[in-house]
Scaffold this active site. Structure first.
Site, PDB file in Angstrom:
ATOM      1  N   ASP A   1      -1.929   4.915  -5.382  1.00 22.46           N
ATOM      2  CA  ASP A   1      -1.864   4.442  -3.999  1.00 22.46           C
ATOM      3  C   ASP A   1      -0.551   4.884  -3.374  1.00 22.46           C
ATOM      4  O   ASP A   1       0.522   4.572  -3.897  1.00 22.46           O
ATOM      5  CB  ASP A   1      -1.931   2.907  -3.965  1.00 22.46           C
ATOM      6  CG  ASP A   1      -3.307   2.377  -4.321  1.00 22.46           C
ATOM      7  OD1 ASP A   1      -4.278   2.758  -3.642  1.00 22.46           O
ATOM      8  OD2 ASP A   1      -3.416   1.592  -5.280  1.00 22.46           O
ATOM      9  N   ASP A  53     -12.876   0.187  -3.720  1.00 24.81           N
ATOM     10  CA  ASP A  53     -11.475  -0.140  -4.020  1.00 24.81           C
ATOM     11  C   ASP A  53     -11.079  -1.510  -3.467  1.00 24.81           C
ATOM     12  O   ASP A  53     -11.106  -1.723  -2.260  1.00 24.81           O
ATOM     13  CB  ASP A  53     -10.586   0.958  -3.395  1.00 24.81           C
ATOM     14  CG  ASP A  53      -9.119   0.810  -3.752  1.00 24.81           C
ATOM     15  OD1 ASP A  53      -8.765  -0.073  -4.545  1.00 24.81           O
ATOM     16  OD2 ASP A  53      -8.321   1.615  -3.213  1.00 24.81           O
TER      17      ASP A  53
HETATM   18  C1  DX5 Z   1      -5.196  -1.734  -1.950  1.00 23.35           C
HETATM   19  C2  DX5 Z   1      -5.158  -0.557  -2.858  1.00 23.35           C
HETATM   20  C3  DX5 Z   1      -5.898  -0.767  -4.130  1.00 23.35           C
HETATM   21  C4  DX5 Z   1      -5.363  -1.894  -4.946  1.00 23.35           C
HETATM   22  C5  DX5 Z   1      -6.425  -2.410  -5.853  1.00 23.35           C
HETATM   23  O1  DX5 Z   1      -4.663  -1.399  -0.740  1.00 23.35           O
HETATM   24  O2  DX5 Z   1      -5.718   0.565  -2.244  1.00 23.35           O
HETATM   25  O3  DX5 Z   1      -6.022   0.422  -4.867  1.00 23.35           O
HETATM   26  O4  DX5 Z   1      -4.243  -1.552  -5.685  1.00 23.35           O
HETATM   27  O5  DX5 Z   1      -5.901  -3.485  -6.523  1.00 23.35           O
HETATM   28  P1  DX5 Z   1      -6.743  -4.776  -6.908  1.00 23.35           P
HETATM   29  O6  DX5 Z   1      -7.735  -4.366  -7.950  1.00 23.35           O
HETATM   30  O7  DX5 Z   1      -5.692  -5.695  -7.409  1.00 23.35           O
HETATM   31  O8  DX5 Z   1      -7.414  -5.281  -5.655  1.00 23.35           O
HETATM   32 ZN    ZN Z   2      -6.288   2.290  -3.490  1.00 23.46          ZN
END
Ligand code: DX5
Ligand code: ZN
Length: 212
Positions: free
Chosen positions: A32, A173
């Site tokens: 990310d 996601d």
């Molecule tokens: C949120 C990100 C995700 C996040 C997912 O903005 O794009 O990739 O890190 O994390 P979890 O699984 O904790 O929701």
């Molecule tokens: Zn993400």
């Protein structure tokens, strides 16, 4: 089900967390990148990621939560482990220009859509892309609750792919755990991105396997 692991909510050091993900059966490391403008938080830069992933074997699924995503394409294309480079539909006035820019590199291209963005907006782009990243939380933070209202988008994207012979994978996601993954699987997703559920646990491999 393919699994991409996000390290955003890491509890050990960034280096240690990435190394641990690299030793699992995960299909990708989901990276990310936030610029503090498109979303409030700011993460590492491309240059930092280049160093961090130097000795990592897994392929990267890069998710740019950044305004002007075109600015980063050239640098990501120089990294040997990037497979998917994904921009947000909402992050650029002409997403097709950035898509075409990525298509001129060896990378695969993805388009991400926020929970409130309708699939109809990206229909003209679908023929050109390799991944649709359906956000099941508001982008910007790990550890949020899965938004069930997005499930219909997975079904729509699957239908559109079948009707038109498109080639993208459907990835989801945000808020993915052993319960929400069932909903996503039933709707027809090919891949899930999971962060907290894995990197906040003591057994990454066990958590990954519970999502397959
Ligand atoms: C949120 C990100 C995700 C996040 C997912 O903005 O794009 O990739 O890190 O994390 P979890 O699984 O904790 O929701
Ligand atoms: Zn993400």
């Amino acid at each position: 089900m393919k699994v991409a692991v996000s390290f955003l909510s890491h509890k050990e050091s960034l280096e240690e967390t990435i190394k641990k993900i690299d030793e699992t059966s995960a299909d990708y490391i989901h990276c990310d990148m936030m610029d503090g403008i498109f979303v409030p938080d700011k993460t590492q830069t491309v240059a930092d990621y280049k160093k961090l992933f130097k000795n990592i074997n897994k392929k990267l699924d890069v998710h740019m939560m950044c305004c002007s995503p075109n600015k980063y394409v050239k640098e990501f294309a120089k990294m040997s482990n990037v497979e998917y480079l994904t921009l947000h539909y909402e992050s650029h006035r002409r997403p097709i220009d950035v898509i075409n820019m990525i298509k001129h590199t060896p990378l695969k291209v993805g388009i991400a859509i926020n929970p409130e963005t309708k699939v109809s907006h990206i229909v003209p782009l679908l023929k050109s892309i390799d991944q649709v990243l359906v956000m099941s939380v508001k982008p910007g933070k790990g550890g949020q609750e899965f938004i069930e209202d997005i499930l219909y988008k997975i079904e729509t994207l699957k239908e559109l792919r079948e009707e038109n012979n498109y080639n993208y994978i459907i990835s989801v996601d945000g808020g993915i755990n052993d319960k929400t993954v069932k909903l996503v699987k039933e709707a027809g997703a090919d891949m899930v991105v999971s962060g907290s559920y894995i990197v906040k646990s003591d057994d990454y491999e066990k958590q990954i396997n519970s999502l397959r």
